[in-house]
Structure formats: structure tokens, C-alpha cells
Write a protein that holds these residues in place. Structure first.
Motif, PDB file in Angstrom:
ATOM      1  N   VAL A   5       0.887  -1.412   0.233  1.00  0.00           N
ATOM      2  CA  VAL A   5       0.033  -0.220  -0.108  1.00  0.00           C
ATOM      3  C   VAL A   5       0.910   1.123  -0.215  1.00  0.00           C
ATOM      4  CG1 VAL A   5      -1.749   1.266   1.111  1.00  0.00           C
ATOM      5  CG2 VAL A   5      -1.605  -1.305   1.364  1.00  0.00           C
ATOM      6  N   LEU A   6       0.913   2.111  -1.047  1.00  0.00           N
ATOM      7  CA  LEU A   6       1.471   3.374  -1.280  1.00  0.00           C
ATOM      8  C   LEU A   6       0.647   4.693  -0.908  1.00  0.00           C
ATOM      9  CD1 LEU A   6       3.239   1.191  -2.771  1.00  0.00           C
ATOM     10  CD2 LEU A   6       3.704   3.072  -4.401  1.00  0.00           C
ATOM     11  N   TYR A   7       1.043   5.310   0.044  1.00  0.00           N
ATOM     12  CA  TYR A   7       0.418   6.617   0.445  1.00  0.00           C
ATOM     13  C   TYR A   7       0.974   7.540  -0.198  1.00  0.00           C
ATOM     14  CZ  TYR A   7      -1.376  10.557   3.252  1.00  0.00           C
ATOM     15  OH  TYR A   7      -1.784  11.583   3.587  1.00  0.00           O
ATOM     16  N   SER A   8       0.378   8.714  -0.999  1.00  0.00           N
ATOM     17  CA  SER A   8       0.766   9.860  -1.283  1.00  0.00           C
ATOM     18  C   SER A   8      -0.151  11.008  -1.159  1.00  0.00           C
ATOM     19  CB  SER A   8       1.388   9.862  -2.804  1.00  0.00           C
ATOM     20  OG  SER A   8       0.174   9.741  -3.588  1.00  0.00           O
ATOM     21  N   GLU A   9       0.331  12.271  -1.172  1.00  0.00           N
ATOM     22  CA  GLU A   9      -0.307  13.540  -1.135  1.00  0.00           C
ATOM     23  C   GLU A   9      -0.223  14.389  -2.544  1.00  0.00           C
ATOM     24  OE1 GLU A   9       1.044  15.572   2.357  1.00  0.00           O
ATOM     25  OE2 GLU A   9      -0.065  14.112   3.572  1.00  0.00           O
ATOM     26  N   ASN A  10      -1.277  14.498  -3.189  1.00  0.00           N
ATOM     27  CA  ASN A  10      -1.578  15.176  -4.497  1.00  0.00           C
ATOM     28  C   ASN A  10      -2.004  16.674  -4.263  1.00  0.00           C
ATOM     29  OD1 ASN A  10      -0.848  12.346  -5.865  1.00  0.00           O
ATOM     30  ND2 ASN A  10      -2.843  12.010  -4.785  1.00  0.00           N
ATOM     31  N   ARG A  11      -0.941  17.609  -4.760  1.00  0.00           N
ATOM     32  CA  ARG A  11      -1.279  18.878  -4.523  1.00  0.00           C
ATOM     33  C   ARG A  11      -1.482  19.401  -5.883  1.00  0.00           C
ATOM     34  NH1 ARG A  11      -0.865  22.576  -0.571  1.00  0.00           N
ATOM     35  NH2 ARG A  11       0.663  21.034   0.844  1.00  0.00           N
ATOM     36  N   SER A  12      -2.481  20.178  -6.183  1.00  0.00           N
ATOM     37  CA  SER A  12      -2.654  20.775  -7.539  1.00  0.00           C
ATOM     38  C   SER A  12      -2.842  22.206  -7.393  1.00  0.00           C
ATOM     39  CB  SER A  12      -3.883  20.051  -8.396  1.00  0.00           C
ATOM     40  OG  SER A  12      -5.059  20.286  -7.581  1.00  0.00           O
ATOM     41  N   LYS A  13      -2.132  23.006  -8.244  1.00  0.00           N
ATOM     42  CA  LYS A  13      -2.533  24.425  -8.235  1.00  0.00           C
ATOM     43  C   LYS A  13      -2.645  24.738  -9.657  1.00  0.00           C
ATOM     44  CE  LYS A  13       1.106  25.285  -4.658  1.00  0.00           C
ATOM     45  NZ  LYS A  13       2.425  25.852  -4.452  1.00  0.00           N
ATOM     46  N   MET A  14      -3.723  25.574  -9.581  1.00  0.00           N
ATOM     47  CA  MET A  14      -4.051  26.177 -11.020  1.00  0.00           C
ATOM     48  C   MET A  14      -4.765  27.476 -10.887  1.00  0.00           C
ATOM     49  SD  MET A  14      -6.337  24.576 -14.110  1.00  0.00           S
ATOM     50  CE  MET A  14      -6.461  25.279 -15.660  1.00  0.00           C
ATOM     51  N   MET A  15      -4.010  28.594 -11.180  1.00  0.00           N
ATOM     52  CA  MET A  15      -4.285  30.061 -10.786  1.00  0.00           C
ATOM     53  C   MET A  15      -4.486  30.256  -9.574  1.00  0.00           C
ATOM     54  SD  MET A  15      -4.507  31.004 -14.015  1.00  0.00           S
ATOM     55  CE  MET A  15      -5.498  32.459 -14.083  1.00  0.00           C
ATOM     56  N   MET A  16      -5.608  30.539  -8.965  1.00  0.00           N
ATOM     57  CA  MET A  16      -5.712  30.505  -7.463  1.00  0.00           C
ATOM     58  C   MET A  16      -6.131  29.466  -6.576  1.00  0.00           C
ATOM     59  SD  MET A  16      -4.449  33.872  -7.309  1.00  0.00           S
ATOM     60  CE  MET A  16      -4.746  34.378  -5.586  1.00  0.00           C
ATOM     61  N   VAL A  17      -6.378  28.401  -7.136  1.00  0.00           N
ATOM     62  CA  VAL A  17      -6.946  27.122  -6.745  1.00  0.00           C
ATOM     63  C   VAL A  17      -6.088  26.401  -6.282  1.00  0.00           C
ATOM     64  CG1 VAL A  17      -8.637  25.420  -6.771  1.00  0.00           C
ATOM     65  CG2 VAL A  17      -9.136  27.531  -8.045  1.00  0.00           C
ATOM     66  N   ASN A  18      -5.897  26.016  -4.732  1.00  0.00           N
ATOM     67  CA  ASN A  18      -4.939  25.201  -4.419  1.00  0.00           C
ATOM     68  C   ASN A  18      -5.542  23.988  -3.541  1.00  0.00           C
ATOM     69  OD1 ASN A  18      -2.528  23.836  -3.290  1.00  0.00           O
ATOM     70  ND2 ASN A  18      -1.848  25.751  -2.412  1.00  0.00           N
ATOM     71  N   GLN A  19      -5.222  22.629  -4.385  1.00  0.00           N
ATOM     72  CA  GLN A  19      -5.965  21.586  -3.615  1.00  0.00           C
ATOM     73  C   GLN A  19      -5.159  20.389  -3.376  1.00  0.00           C
ATOM     74  OE1 GLN A  19      -9.055  21.221  -6.901  1.00  0.00           O
ATOM     75  NE2 GLN A  19     -10.686  21.714  -5.421  1.00  0.00           N
ATOM     76  N   VAL A  20      -5.209  19.638  -2.240  1.00  0.00           N
ATOM     77  CA  VAL A  20      -4.755  18.685  -1.710  1.00  0.00           C
ATOM     78  C   VAL A  20      -5.591  17.500  -1.403  1.00  0.00           C
ATOM     79  CG1 VAL A  20      -3.003  17.800  -0.058  1.00  0.00           C
ATOM     80  CG2 VAL A  20      -2.602  20.012  -0.609  1.00  0.00           C
ATOM     81  N   TYR A  21      -5.276  16.470  -2.110  1.00  0.00           N
ATOM     82  CA  TYR A  21      -5.756  15.071  -2.040  1.00  0.00           C
ATOM     83  C   TYR A  21      -4.822  13.979  -1.723  1.00  0.00           C
ATOM     84  CZ  TYR A  21      -9.445  17.780  -4.991  1.00  0.00           C
ATOM     85  OH  TYR A  21     -10.273  18.559  -5.291  1.00  0.00           O
ATOM     86  N   PRO A  22      -5.054  13.432  -0.382  1.00  0.00           N
ATOM     87  CA  PRO A  22      -4.362  12.487  -0.201  1.00  0.00           C
ATOM     88  C   PRO A  22      -4.992  11.145  -0.897  1.00  0.00           C
ATOM     89  CG  PRO A  22      -5.224  13.546   1.681  1.00  0.00           C
ATOM     90  CD  PRO A  22      -5.874  13.970   0.833  1.00  0.00           C
ATOM     91  N   SER A  23      -3.947  10.261  -1.087  1.00  0.00           N
ATOM     92  CA  SER A  23      -4.312   8.979  -1.943  1.00  0.00           C
ATOM     93  C   SER A  23      -3.584   7.666  -1.620  1.00  0.00           C
ATOM     94  CB  SER A  23      -4.593   9.024  -3.295  1.00  0.00           C
ATOM     95  OG  SER A  23      -2.951   9.215  -3.857  1.00  0.00           O
ATOM     96  N   ARG A  24      -4.081   6.500  -1.763  1.00  0.00           N
ATOM     97  CA  ARG A  24      -3.426   5.192  -1.424  1.00  0.00           C
ATOM     98  C   ARG A  24      -3.602   4.334  -2.840  1.00  0.00           C
ATOM     99  NH1 ARG A  24      -5.221   6.504   3.643  1.00  0.00           N
ATOM    100  NH2 ARG A  24      -3.361   6.135   5.143  1.00  0.00           N
ATOM    101  N   VAL A  25      -2.565   3.704  -3.158  1.00  0.00           N
ATOM    102  CA  VAL A  25      -2.465   2.880  -4.194  1.00  0.00           C
ATOM    103  C   VAL A  25      -2.013   1.523  -3.591  1.00  0.00           C
ATOM    104  CG1 VAL A  25      -1.503   2.341  -6.414  1.00  0.00           C
ATOM    105  CG2 VAL A  25      -2.119   4.569  -6.096  1.00  0.00           C
ATOM    106  N   TRP A  26      -2.805   0.317  -4.185  1.00  0.00           N
ATOM    107  CA  TRP A  26      -2.421  -0.999  -3.762  1.00  0.00           C
ATOM    108  C   TRP A  26      -1.957  -1.694  -5.004  1.00  0.00           C
ATOM    109  CZ3 TRP A  26      -6.304   1.817  -1.567  1.00  0.00           C
ATOM    110  CH2 TRP A  26      -6.277   1.596  -0.156  1.00  0.00           C
TER     111      TRP A  26
END
Length: 201
Positions: free
Chosen positions: A150-171
């Protein structure tokens, strides 16, 4: 990474409703000097069975590490929309070692895209950080039962003024690849998930 290998993934929303199906196939694989290069074709359909989009991406296996080309991860349909614009793409490829172990930390990855049109610049970045191997776990789907890391990561996307973080897991299962994936909201609730529902060699 053998030609002809195919996989089917079913995508679900937070309520467990089918959102679409993704079909993957290795359409080309070459081996030279200890390096294997493969091209993976993807065909995605929506929840109603209509074709959403098709694309392909490149994988490389050198020695002990599989590398996903960050640039090829951007959907071609999206790139074609910006066809008349000046686009600069940079980043670091996603690396997955073949010898995973619990507690292992993995390299960060990122892709940055700068789009210029009529003197206006638009920047978009996606950073995959805090990548680590959390545990081993068995997963059963309609494609079979698989022993996974099980691999954990945090995916942060930035576009213009929007900044979002989505944690995820991959098996991930050896000899198969991704068996399951979950993306979460900040509070830990599952936002979307993907399961391997068919696999053939």
C-alpha cells in the motif's frame, strides 16, 4: 510490461456508484541493453458506457525502477485544446522501485505546465509528495486475490488561485501493477476509488 497484457479498472464515486471503466493494454514493449520501454493505451468510458477519451502513456523499467513519463500523464485531448498556444511542460517522473518494503520512502514527483496566450500566462502544477510504503495487504476483486503493497501519497494541484490537496493510496501487486486506488478528502472520507476488475496476460 509485456505486449498484449490488458487490464480493466472500474471507477467509483464516494457513494460506490460506477462512474466509468478504464481499459488498459500494453500495445508496444521493447527491451534493449537492460531497459524495457512500454506504451500503455487507455480507453475510458463514462458511467453510461459512452467513450470519454482515449490516450496512451509511456513506462520505462531500468534495473530496479519503473518510471512513468510525467508529460505523457497529461491527457492528449486536453493538450489538443491548447494546440494554438505556447506551452512549456517540465517535471520529475514518477518512480516505483521493484523491491518495495514497508516503511520505505519514495521520491516526490511533479509536473508543471505554463500556457501563454495573448500575453496572458496560466500556470498549472501537480505535486505528488510524502510518498511512502505503508503496509502489505491482501485485496480481492473480480480479477482475483492479490498480495499488495500500500503506497500513500499527497497530491497537490495548483491552478491559478486554486490550491487543492488530495491524499491517496494505491495498492500494488508484483507482476500485475495497480489493484486498487482510493482518493480522500481532507477529513479522510473516500472521495473516489478504482478497482482492478479484469486482467489478462
Amino acid at each position: 510490461m509485456d505486449k498484449g497484457v490488458s487490464m480493466e479498472y472500474t471507477n467509483y464515486n464516494k457513494k460506490g456508484k460506477v462512474q466509468g471503466i478504464s481499459s488498459y493494454e500494453v500495445v508496444e514493449a521493447t527491451n534493449s541493453g537492460g531497459t524495457t520501454n512500454a506504451t500503455m493505451a487507455i480507453n475510458m468510458t463514462d458511467g453510461k458506457g459512452k467513450n470519454a477519451y482515449s490516450t496512451d502513456y509511456n513506462l520505462t523499467c531500468t534495473g530496479n525502477v519503473v518510471t512513468l513519463d510525467y508529460e505523457s500523464l497529461l491527457p492528449k485531448d486536453m493538450m489538443e485544446q491548447y494546440g494554438d498556444m505556447d506551452i512549456e511542460i517540465s517535471g520529475n517522473d514518477i518512480e516505483i522501485p521493484n523491491n518495495l518494503s514497508v516503511g520505505q520512502n519514495l521520491k516526490d514527483a511533479n509536473v508543471a505546465m505554463k500556457i501563454s496566450m495573448s500575453g496572458i500566462n496560466m500556470n498549472m502544477t501537480v505535486d505528488v509528495t510524502n510518498r511512502k510504503v505503508e503496509k502489505k495487504e491482501s485485496v480481492t476483486t473480480t480479477a482475483g486475490t492479490f498480495d499488495c503493497y500500500v503506497l500513500y501519497s499527497e497530491n497537490r494541484s495548483k491552478m491559478m488561485m486554486v490550491n487543492q490537496v488530495y491524499p491517496s493510496r494505491v495498492w500494488l501487486a508484483e507482476g500485475v501493477g495497480m489493484v486498487k486506488q482510493e482518493t480522500y478528502k481532507k477529513n479522510g472520507d473516500v472521495m473516489s476509488s478504482t478497482l482492478l476488475t479484469a486482467h489478462s496476460k
